[in-house]
Structures are given as structure tokens and as C-alpha cells.
Design an enzyme around this catalytic site. Structure first.
Site, PDB file in Angstrom:
ATOM      1  CG  HIS A 113      -1.965   1.105   1.095  1.00 52.47           C
ATOM      2  ND1 HIS A 113      -3.187   0.909   0.487  1.00 52.47           N
ATOM      3  CD2 HIS A 113      -1.924   2.407   1.449  1.00 52.47           C
ATOM      4  CE1 HIS A 113      -3.850   2.059   0.483  1.00 52.47           C
ATOM      5  NE2 HIS A 113      -3.108   2.984   1.071  1.00 52.47           N
ATOM      6  CB  ALA A 114       1.003   4.114  -2.339  1.00 51.41           C
ATOM      7  CG  HIS A 127      -2.049  10.702  -3.141  1.00 48.99           C
ATOM      8  ND1 HIS A 127      -3.189  11.341  -2.705  1.00 48.99           N
ATOM      9  CD2 HIS A 127      -1.555  10.043  -2.052  1.00 48.99           C
ATOM     10  CE1 HIS A 127      -3.380  11.074  -1.418  1.00 48.99           C
ATOM     11  NE2 HIS A 127      -2.406  10.283  -0.993  1.00 48.99           N
ATOM     12  CD  GLU A 128       1.534   7.874  -1.518  1.00 45.63           C
ATOM     13  OE1 GLU A 128       2.048   8.411  -0.522  1.00 45.63           O
ATOM     14  OE2 GLU A 128       0.423   7.316  -1.473  1.00 45.63           O
ATOM     15  CG  HIS A 169       1.479  12.342   1.401  1.00 46.56           C
ATOM     16  ND1 HIS A 169       0.535  13.007   2.142  1.00 46.56           N
ATOM     17  CD2 HIS A 169       0.859  11.240   0.911  1.00 46.56           C
ATOM     18  CE1 HIS A 169      -0.619  12.328   2.096  1.00 46.56           C
ATOM     19  NE2 HIS A 169      -0.445  11.253   1.349  1.00 46.56           N
ATOM     20  CD  GLU A 213      -3.698  11.298   2.811  1.00 50.98           C
ATOM     21  OE1 GLU A 213      -3.508  10.986   1.624  1.00 50.98           O
ATOM     22  OE2 GLU A 213      -2.996  10.865   3.740  1.00 50.98           O
ATOM     23  CG  HIS A 265      -6.328   3.364   5.294  1.00 51.61           C
ATOM     24  ND1 HIS A 265      -6.524   2.773   4.056  1.00 51.61           N
ATOM     25  CD2 HIS A 265      -5.526   4.429   5.060  1.00 51.61           C
ATOM     26  CE1 HIS A 265      -5.893   3.463   3.128  1.00 51.61           C
ATOM     27  NE2 HIS A 265      -5.271   4.474   3.701  1.00 51.61           N
ATOM     28  CE1 TYR A 279      -5.601   8.840   2.322  1.00 49.72           C
ATOM     29  CE2 TYR A 279      -6.710   7.670   4.095  1.00 49.72           C
ATOM     30  CZ  TYR A 279      -5.564   7.956   3.395  1.00 49.72           C
ATOM     31  OH  TYR A 279      -4.378   7.368   3.750  1.00 49.72           O
TER      32      TYR A 279
HETATM   33  O1  X8Z Z   1      -4.202   5.331   1.165  1.00 52.04           O
HETATM   34  C1  X8Z Z   1      -4.193   6.143   0.261  1.00 52.04           C
HETATM   35  C2  X8Z Z   1      -2.881   6.638  -0.325  1.00 52.04           C
HETATM   36  C3  X8Z Z   1      -1.801   6.632   0.674  1.00 52.04           C
HETATM   37  S1  X8Z Z   1      -1.921   7.947   1.785  1.00 52.04           S
HETATM   38  C4  X8Z Z   1      -2.458   5.737  -1.451  1.00 52.04           C
HETATM   39  N1  X8Z Z   1      -5.365   6.563  -0.270  1.00 52.04           N
HETATM   40  C5  X8Z Z   1      -6.646   6.080   0.206  1.00 52.04           C
HETATM   41  C6  X8Z Z   1      -6.831   4.605  -0.101  1.00 52.04           C
HETATM   42  O2  X8Z Z   1      -6.100   4.063  -0.927  1.00 52.04           O
HETATM   43  O3  X8Z Z   1      -7.731   3.997   0.475  1.00 52.04           O
HETATM   44  C7  X8Z Z   1      -5.515   7.533  -1.352  1.00 52.04           C
HETATM   45  C8  X8Z Z   1      -6.967   7.552  -1.656  1.00 52.04           C
HETATM   46  C9  X8Z Z   1      -7.667   6.899  -0.505  1.00 52.04           C
HETATM   47 ZN    ZN Z   2      -1.934   9.855   0.949  1.00 48.46          ZN
END
Ligand code: X8Z
Ligand code: ZN
Length: 606
Positions: free
Chosen positions: A346-347, A376-377, A380, A404, A505, A515
């Protein structure tokens, strides 16, 4: 500052990290009677900085090398931070009720909120909780669906299959398969909830949910009201999209599988969690063949390497007048999935060494979707770099939603014109039909996400407060999925399942309302940046690429970190002190017109 403890569970943007003096040492155990509040804050900042290096290193190694050994190392580092944090919060009580300079008061308030994983003071419980949090993150990262011993699919492989397969039953298998990783998490999660709430109570919060809601420069109750207000603002957009998507999926899979008066099956929306639906654009495309922005093909045809994809994102930020990423970014980041070990794919973006050592951790695939995740990354990373001269306690986003929203705002500038300019598409038609097509593509991600972004923490707020009991975890999850998203599981689920655990998460202990807020804020940011850039025309056609004026204003806001209330930061950029969905509503007005036409005569809702 807020994300420090999140790191130990393998989570995200290390907004800053440090290594402290050992537990019980003279320095940390005793708040010298003579220490003024300013001296105390100065010491906290120094210790925090020192403490971060060790925690950051342990967390990085854990996330990029999941073994039993790294679990021990990472949870020990987390424990050490937790000991320091509890101790400092106790010491900070001495300054309660004192008339302090606003920056000093703010630093002390932020110190109290300085963990997403508050641990009990009892040493055994603290150890237990940090280990559970580390393990849950590892279980997610190493999770697999195995048909047999030598036929396993990893999370990122399954994610890819959910995007591309259009076979109802096959999709169901992947969907159910990934969720087999989660039932073993359930007992650990239950215990984590007990312990983390004990930790939150010791810090003066009723439960962890209340503590998370306290991070927004207003009371937790006010914040809950704000989130609800924003959801009511955007709900009409979602309702139209849901109606149109259900109709098309009914045509595609049959109305026996997709009944036109009920929820949509959760596994046919092109995403493992039905959170963003961009991958079913092929099914939804309003005007087939009109200006297909096929970035995927270009990436393949030009055989972009992961590094080249990252460079493309960096070039955007540089075009705004920001610095190139440090050399160490390129040598220390994880761009691709290592073949020889388990990692968290997960990024995430990391700001180690007080923002001097920036990294991303991803398993990059050669797709446009992943390219946008990279943008997106880097948002950050650029934020982390921008506030690195703030004292450690102020090194963080104005609030989580700001963090975010930075990179997402930049993705709004990835217009057809921009993509053409940088060679990612060959033509950039801007006909009315092309505009609707592009808006559909974007709405499937940006609008579809809104109820998902809202409900994840609603589930957790309920879990942490005790309103949702362990014996109802899964039922409550699907109740919320139905209520907000109008989706339902493809097969019957029970309390033998733990479907929340299949979303990064939740085991990763990363709060999620950020988010939801970011989805709304990014349009507010974009509207202001486009004005600053002197854009003429409507918002969807605006790209701030190359605008030093917009870049400077954006950077100035980021450089403030969390040194001031987010309302002040927002006002500096946008002239308003309120989060507001009017920008996202205006942005998608053309598509809404189209959807209302399409939905005329349909029986919308579920
Ligand atoms: O978790 C993330 C990013 C890392 S901060 C990739 N996002 C959420 C997800 O993937 O659930 C970005 C959009 C929503
Ligand atoms: Zn993010």
C-alpha cells in the site's frame, strides 16, 4: 507529528520521526520544577527529533521487510516512543491553566495529540498493544489468497485482477479470496480496541475515536457536525452517479445480478473495496471513442520505468518552482515489489530525518492509475519538505485532509492539455462530448469515493465508542456500506468474517476521514490556485502546470505545517475559513447535467 505512532503499524507519511532518551533516564523522567513552558516545548522538540530517527528506521525496515524479527524491532521502537509520549503528556499537565503564548499552547496541545496509537501506561499492556498493532499491519502486508499451497495471489495481484476482470463469478472469487486474510485479525483487533481506548482514556479522551476527532482545531462534536455537513452537500452528486452506474451494470451483467431497485454488488465496480470506480470507465463511457485519453497505452508503448513515472510527477512540482527531490529519495525509496520478501505494498510517503530524507514506498505498476498515485504520494513528500524548518511539533499537515489533498490537487491539473504537453497522450480534444467523457472518468474516482471516505471512520467511531460491539463488527460494516454507498456483498457475510480488516487503513490504524476531507478540499485548493495562475475558462480545463505564482502560494501554505490552525492556512490560500463543497459541485456541473438526463425515468436509490 500526528503520524508517528502510525508508522509502527507500517503506516504512511512519516511526517516526522525521532529517537529519545531511554525510558527512566534523568532527562525525561523529571520535569524540572524550574522549567518554563517554553523550555519544556524546546526540550520536547529536541527529544522528539532525536527519537524519530530510530522509530523511522524501524518502521521503514518493518514495512519493507516483513518478518517476525522486524515485528520485534518495530514494536520495540514504537514502545519506546509511547513511553516518551506518555511521560511528556504527564509533564505537560504542569502548564495547564497557565497563560501561555499561542505558539507554546499550540505545541503543548499538539504534543497531547501526538500519537494515533495511544498506549496504556501499564508496561505489559503497552507492549502488548504495540506488538498487536505491528502484527496487524504485517498480516495485511503479507496477506494472500491461496487456492492451493503453490497457487497464491498477493493483495496487489488481486487488486489488479479486480480492475480488469469483467467476469462476475471470477470477480467474486477474488473478492472473497482477499477477505480470507481478515478473520485471523479479528481477535487481535478486538484486543487492540480495548487497549487503545485505555490509552486514549489516560490522555483524557472518552475513546480513540474522540481523540481522532480532536485533531481538527475544533471540538470533536463540532468536527463530527462538519463532516456530516460536507457529506450532505455532496450526496446529491453521488446519488446521480450511483443511479447511472447501476443501470449500466444491469445492462452488462443482467438485472437478475444487478437489480435496479437495490444496492450494487460490491465486487463489480472495478475495485477491491468498491471505493473508486474508475476502472469500469469502459462500461460507463458516455460517448464511446471520443477523445480516449489512453495514458496506459503510452506508458506501455514508451515502456516507462517506475523511476520515469516518478520523474514525471517530480517534474510537475518542479514546474511550480519547487526543488527537485533529494538524491537519497532515488536510492532509498521502494518503487517496485521486491521478489524475495514480504512488504506492505500500500503506497505511502515518508519524511524521515525531519523532512530531509524523503521516500516513497510503492509497488508501482505501469498504469495511469498508479501514475496518479505517484503524484499523490509526492504531494506528501513536498509537504514534508516544505515544513521541515518548523519545530518538530509543528511538522505535520494543517490537518490530515490537507496532507492528503496536496498531491490530489496536482492530479486535477493532469488535464488533456497537460498530458499532451508532456507526451502522455497524442491528442487533446476539448469538445463538449470529450469534456463529459473526462468528467465521467474523474467522477468514477472522485465522486464514487465520497461515501466510502465518510463511512470508514464512522464504523471505527462506533467501534471505539462501544456503540458497535465485537459481535456486530461485520454487520455494522455492511449496514454502513449499504446506507452510504448503496452497495452489498456478493454473498452472505457473517460474524465469522471480518471484512473491515481487508482494507489497509483498519489493520494499519490510519484514520480515514482525512481522505474524505481531501476529496472536497482539493477542489477548493484548485479553484484558488487556478485564479492565482491566471487561468481563464472553466475549472476542469485548468492546469497549473508551470505556474510559479500558484506554486509559490501553495508552497507558502505547506511551509506553515501545523504551526497554525488549519482555518488560517486555508484562508491564506483560498480566502475562506471553511471547508466547502461548492467547488467540487461546480466542477462536476456538466456531468451532473448529463447524468440527470440519463437518469430521467429511472427509479434511483436503493
Ligand atoms: O491510502 C491512500 C494513499 C496513501 S496515503 C495511497 N489513499 C486512500 C486509499 O487508498 O484507500 C488515497 C486515496 C484513498
Ligand atoms: Zn496519501
Amino acid at each position: 507529528m500526528k503520524h508517528i505512532a502510525g508508522l509502527l503499524a507500517g503506516a504512511l507519511l512519516a511526517t516526522m520521526i525521532a529517537a529519545c532518551t531511554p525510558e527512566g533516564s534523568d532527562e525525561t523522567a523529571v520535569a524540572t520544577a524550574a522549567e518554563t513552558a517554553d523550555e519544556f516545548v524546546a526540550r520536547a522538540n529536541k527529544e522528539l527529533k532525536d527519537l524519530s530517527a530510530e522509530l523511522g528506521a524501524a518502521s521503514w525496515v518493518r514495512a519493507t521487510y516483513i518478518t517476525d524479527d522486524t515485528a520485534i524491532i518495530a514494536s520495540a521502537a514504537g514502545e519506546k516512543y509511547a513511553v516518551w509520549h506518555s511521560d511528556m503528556v504527564k509533564q505537560a499537565l504542569a502548564y495547564d491553566g497557565q497563560d501561555l503564548a499561542p505558539a507554546t499552547r499550540r505545541a503543548i496541545d499538539l504534543l497531547k495529540l501526538g500519537t494515533s496509537l495511544p498506549t496504556p501506561n501499564d508496561a505489559a499492556k503497552r507492549k502488548e498493544l504495540t506488538m498487536i498493532a505491528t502484527e496487524l499491519g504485517g498480516m495485511y502486508g503479507a496477506g494472500k489468497y491461496c487456492r492451493s499451497d503453490d497457487d497464491c495471489l498477493s493483495g496487489s495481484e488481486l487488486e489488479g485482477l479486480m480492475q480488469t476482470s469483467r467476469d462476475y463469478d471470477e470477480l467474486q472469487e477474488y473478492w472473497e479470496g482477499w477477505r480470507t486474510i481478515a478473520p485471523p485479525m479479528r481477535p487481535k483487533y478486538e484486543r487492540y480496541v480495548e487497549l487503545v481506548n485505555e490509552g486514549a482514556a489516560e490522555l483524557g479522551y472518552s475513546d480513540l475515536g474522540e481523540m481522532w476527532r480532536a485533531e481538527y482545531d475544533m471540538s470533536p462534536t463540532e468536527f463530527q457536525g462538519e463532516a456530516a455537513r460536507l457529506w450532505e452537500q455532496v450526496k446529491p452528486l453521488y446519488d446521480e452517479l450511483h443511479c447511472a452506474v447501476r443501470a449500466k451494470l444491469g445492462e452488462r451483467y443482467g438485472t437478475d445480478k444487478v437489480p435496479q431497485d437495490g444496492p450494487i454488488p460490491a465486487h463489480i465496480l472495478g475495485n477491491m473495496w468498491a471505493q473508486e470506480w474508475g476502472f469500469i470507465y469502459d462500461i460507463m463511457e458516455p460517448y464511446p471513442g471520443v477523445s480516449d485519453l489512453d495514458v496506459d497505452s503510452t506508458l506501455k508503448a514508451k515502456d516507462y520505468s517506475p523511476q520515469e513515472m516518478v520523474r514525471s510527477a517530480e517534474n510537475f512540482y518542479v514546474s511550480l518552482g519547487m526543488d527537485r527531490l533529494p538524491d537519497t529519495f532515488w536510492t532509498r525509496s521502494q518503487f517496485t515489489k521486491p521478489q524475495d520478501r514480504e512488504v506492505v505494498c500500500h503506497a505511502s510517503a515518508w519524511g524521515l530525518d525531519g523532512g530531509n530524507d524523503l521516500r516513497i514506498k510503492m509497488c508501482i505498476k505501469q498504469t495511469y492509475d498508479e501514475l496518479r498515485v505517484i503524484y499523490h504520494e509526492l504531494g506528501h513528500n513536498y509537504y514534508q519538505g516544505a515544513y521541515k524548518d518548523q519545530p518538530p511539533l509543528f511538522q505535520g499537515g494543517a490537518h490530515g485532509g490537507f496532507h492528503e489533498a496536496i498531491g490530489d490537487t496536482i492530479t486535477l491539473s493532469m488535464t488533456p492539455g497537460y498530458l499532451k504537453e508532456v507526451g502522455l497522450v497524442s491528442s487533446a480534444e476539448e469538445s463538449e462530448k470529450a469534456v463529459i467523457n473526462r468528467q465521467m472518468q474523474m467522477a468514477l474516482d472522485k465522486i464514487a469515493f465520497l461515501p466510502f471516505g465518510k463511512l470508514i471512520d464512522e464504523w471505527r467511531w462506533g467501534v471505539f465508542s462501544g456503540a458497535i460491539k465485537p459481535e456486530d463488527y461485520n454487520k455494522a460494516w455492511w449496514d454502513l456500506r449499504l446506507k452510504y454507498q448503496g452497495i452489498a456483498p456478493p454473498s452472505e457475510r457473517s460474524e465469522a468474517d471480518f471484512d473491515p480488516g481487508s482494507k489497509y487503513h483498519i489493520p494499519g490504524n490510519v484514520s480515514y476521514t482525512r481522505y474524505f476531507l481531501a476529496r472536497i478540499l482539493q477542489f477548493q485548493f484548485q479553484r484558488s490556485l487556478c485564479e492565482i495562475a491566471g487561468h481563464e475558462g472553466d475549472l476542469p480545463s485548468c492546469s497549473i502546470y508551470g505556474s510559479k505564482e500558484a506554486g509559490e502560494k501553495f508552497h507558502a501554505m505547506m511551509a506553515g505545517g501545523q504551526s497554525e490552525p488549519w482555518q488560517d492556512a486555508l484562508e491564506k490560500l483560498t480566502g475562506t475559513r471553511e471547508m466547502d463543497a461548492s467547488a467540487i459541485i461546480d466542477y462536476f456541473a456538466p456531468l451532473m447535467g448529463y447524468l440527470k438526463e440519463q437518469n430521467a425515468g429511472r427509479n434511483c436509490g436503493w
